[in-house]
Motif scaffolding. Sequence first.
Motif, short mmCIF file in Angstrom:
data_model
loop_
_atom_site.label_atom_id
_atom_site.label_comp_id
_atom_site.label_asym_id
_atom_site.label_seq_id
_atom_site.Cartn_x
_atom_site.Cartn_y
_atom_site.Cartn_z
N LEU A 52 0.80 -1.22 0.00
CA LEU A 52 0.00 0.00 0.00
C LEU A 52 0.84 1.27 0.00
O LEU A 52 0.44 2.29 -0.58
N GLN A 53 2.02 1.21 0.66
CA GLN A 53 2.82 2.42 0.85
C GLN A 53 4.07 2.50 -0.03
O GLN A 53 4.55 3.58 -0.33
N GLY A 54 4.57 1.33 -0.42
CA GLY A 54 5.82 1.34 -1.17
C GLY A 54 7.02 1.37 -0.23
O GLY A 54 6.91 1.17 0.98
N THR A 55 8.18 1.66 -0.77
CA THR A 55 9.43 1.66 0.00
C THR A 55 9.84 3.07 0.39
O THR A 55 9.37 4.06 -0.17
N GLY A 56 10.74 3.13 1.37
CA GLY A 56 11.34 4.40 1.75
C GLY A 56 10.38 5.39 2.38
O GLY A 56 10.55 6.61 2.23
N LYS A 57 9.38 4.93 3.12
CA LYS A 57 8.38 5.79 3.72
C LYS A 57 8.62 5.92 5.24
O LYS A 57 9.48 5.25 5.82
N SER A 58 7.84 6.80 5.86
CA SER A 58 7.95 7.05 7.29
C SER A 58 6.66 6.66 7.99
O SER A 58 5.57 7.05 7.55
N GLY A 59 6.78 5.91 9.07
CA GLY A 59 5.60 5.47 9.79
C GLY A 59 5.59 5.97 11.23
O GLY A 59 6.64 6.06 11.87
N LEU A 60 4.38 6.29 11.71
CA LEU A 60 4.19 6.65 13.12
C LEU A 60 3.48 5.47 13.79
O LEU A 60 2.37 5.10 13.39
N PHE A 61 4.12 4.89 14.79
CA PHE A 61 3.62 3.69 15.45
C PHE A 61 3.12 4.05 16.85
O PHE A 61 3.91 4.48 17.70
N ILE A 62 1.82 3.89 17.07
CA ILE A 62 1.21 4.21 18.35
C ILE A 62 0.96 2.91 19.10
O ILE A 62 0.20 2.05 18.62
N ILE A 122 9.10 9.18 20.85
CA ILE A 122 8.61 10.48 21.28
C ILE A 122 7.69 10.32 22.49
O ILE A 122 7.17 9.23 22.77
N LYS A 123 7.49 11.41 23.22
CA LYS A 123 6.71 11.39 24.46
C LYS A 123 5.34 12.05 24.32
O LYS A 123 4.51 11.96 25.22
N ASP A 124 5.09 12.72 23.19
CA ASP A 124 3.84 13.47 23.06
C ASP A 124 3.45 13.54 21.58
O ASP A 124 4.31 13.59 20.71
N LEU A 125 2.14 13.54 21.31
CA LEU A 125 1.65 13.64 19.95
C LEU A 125 1.21 15.04 19.57
O LEU A 125 1.11 15.37 18.38
N GLN A 126 0.92 15.87 20.55
CA GLN A 126 0.24 17.13 20.27
C GLN A 126 1.03 18.06 19.35
O GLN A 126 0.46 18.75 18.51
N ASP A 127 2.34 18.09 19.53
CA ASP A 127 3.14 19.00 18.71
C ASP A 127 3.73 18.33 17.48
O ASP A 127 4.55 18.92 16.77
N LEU A 128 3.31 17.09 17.21
CA LEU A 128 3.86 16.35 16.09
C LEU A 128 3.31 16.91 14.77
O LEU A 128 2.10 17.11 14.62
N ASP A 129 4.18 17.15 13.81
CA ASP A 129 3.79 17.60 12.49
C ASP A 129 3.51 16.38 11.63
O ASP A 129 4.40 15.58 11.36
N GLU A 130 2.26 16.24 11.16
CA GLU A 130 1.92 15.03 10.42
C GLU A 130 2.62 14.96 9.07
O GLU A 130 2.62 13.90 8.43
N GLN A 131 3.22 16.04 8.63
CA GLN A 131 3.98 15.98 7.38
C GLN A 131 5.26 15.17 7.54
O GLN A 131 5.93 14.84 6.55
N GLU A 132 5.60 14.82 8.79
CA GLU A 132 6.82 14.06 9.04
C GLU A 132 6.63 12.56 8.82
O GLU A 132 7.60 11.80 8.87
N PHE A 133 5.40 12.10 8.61
CA PHE A 133 5.19 10.66 8.40
C PHE A 133 4.16 10.45 7.30
O PHE A 133 3.41 11.36 6.93
N ASP A 134 4.15 9.21 6.76
CA ASP A 134 3.28 8.88 5.63
C ASP A 134 2.08 8.04 6.04
O ASP A 134 1.10 7.96 5.29
N TYR A 135 2.16 7.38 7.18
CA TYR A 135 1.07 6.52 7.63
C TYR A 135 1.17 6.34 9.14
O TYR A 135 2.20 6.66 9.77
N VAL A 136 0.08 5.83 9.71
CA VAL A 136 0.01 5.60 11.16
C VAL A 136 -0.34 4.14 11.42
O VAL A 136 -1.23 3.58 10.76
N ILE A 137 0.34 3.53 12.37
CA ILE A 137 0.03 2.17 12.81
C ILE A 137 -0.62 2.24 14.19
O ILE A 137 -0.06 2.82 15.13
N ASP A 138 -1.80 1.66 14.30
CA ASP A 138 -2.53 1.59 15.58
C ASP A 138 -2.25 0.24 16.23
O ASP A 138 -2.76 -0.79 15.79
#
Length: 507
Positions: A52-62, A122-138
Amino acid sequence: MPDKISIPVECKLSSAEQSRSMDSNTINEFGIDGFTLMELAASSAAEQIKKLQGTGKSGLFICGKGNNAGDALAAARYLINDTRHNATFFFVLGDDDLSPDAGTNLSLLHKLKNFGADIEFIKDLQDLDEQEFDYVIDGIFGTGLNSDLRGNLPNIVQRINSFSKPVYSMDIPSGLHADTGQILGSCIKADYTFTFGSNKIGLHWKDSRKYTGEVVFCNLPFPSTYREWDAVLINQKLVNSIPVIERTARHKYDGGVVHIMAGSEGLTGAAMMAAKSAWKQGAGAVFLYAPKALLPTYESTLPNIIKIGVGNDSDTIFKKKHAEIIKRNIHNKQGVLLAGPGIGRSSDTGACLVSVLKEQEGPTILDADALSFWENIESSDIPMAQKRKWLLTPHIGEATNYLGAEFKNDYERFKWAQNFSNQSKVSLLIKGNPTFVSLRDGNNFITGYDTFIFSRAGFGDVLSGALAANISISQNVELATVSSLYSAYRRSQEFGESESFGPEHLL
């Protein structure tokens, strides 16, 4: 639960308890350890994300603390190693006291970081810029969650749901009850849910679909002897695995005979729809019994149907005295009886129906108005052996008004259908979105597609006719039910969304 027709493992819908039992037995009795199962689940999810995402991407893992977090951590390792992804991790409850397998995976990620992998905690999500990642893992909570999210967790879920990036849930969206589909205070809205080892039943209620996105089954090597399920999902995968219903006969009365008691003054359309549907589905002979005053209406519109008038020329409804000719003809040409579409709710009609049912020994479908006489039918002295061959097909209103149903949501409706079938010793198909089937001595089924399009008048009559024909031809209620339901959906998809699809397009 019996497996009477060939059922793909991904179509078997399990409760949370059944899922945990399969997992536990595979680990403790069969001997495949939990870490190995986690590796298999994670690698499967990672492969899907790569597609779905391809290679060389950035993920945010919660991540939470349990094995659901372990699945996310292990998936991250595969994506980092095999797909050149970088990963950012946030532990909603801290990273201490993790489950043993989750803890092991976290230590492996620390090793990868030491080897130079692009990994951040990281310790907090509130100040996270979503442009820094391509997808989120729940990977917060799995199937064990059964109480509302507390503390700051609802705010975290709200923050995740505010992201514009695709969200992938491990096993089940965090906050969704694995059985009931209830939202436990707040819930992740996933674009995809990768469900591991067993397909969870709570993912497939109508309201659950708002949170699951596309459900992707990731198989695990649970031995078949440990497999347990509450229902079977009707979808293309299931239909591809079962035989096609085809009539092979020497003459028109050799299999595929359908008898229809339907229609009354002002309600002849229902009888026409049911009769045309049975014929279209391949029945060898369709008998339509009609009060004689209605025969002219049918003569010009149903040339392929054998029409038998009952009563005298002024009769517009079925009466008890009409039962004898119906019973005699059914006895001579045995087949499936369909009773109810447009039959009306006169007490005399009810008496006629009960009289016919007392001597009908073959399969019987009770639909629409026939269900209004259920109290009289149930209190009659019809042998239980005959009732076991019955299929009742109410919509939600009929189930409530005539069968005493009480439910507030899809889960309760599903459980009510099971209980009704068990107590009344009949099979039940309750229309709705989704549609449920609870077969006496068989499987329970749930439609795995949107059935809203079939909520208009006429579709129920077409379905009942198709059911009658398919049961008569196949002599297999499970096969006939699945085929009848899915063929209508497949036809609707072929017809196209841009056109106005009606029951007439199934005939």
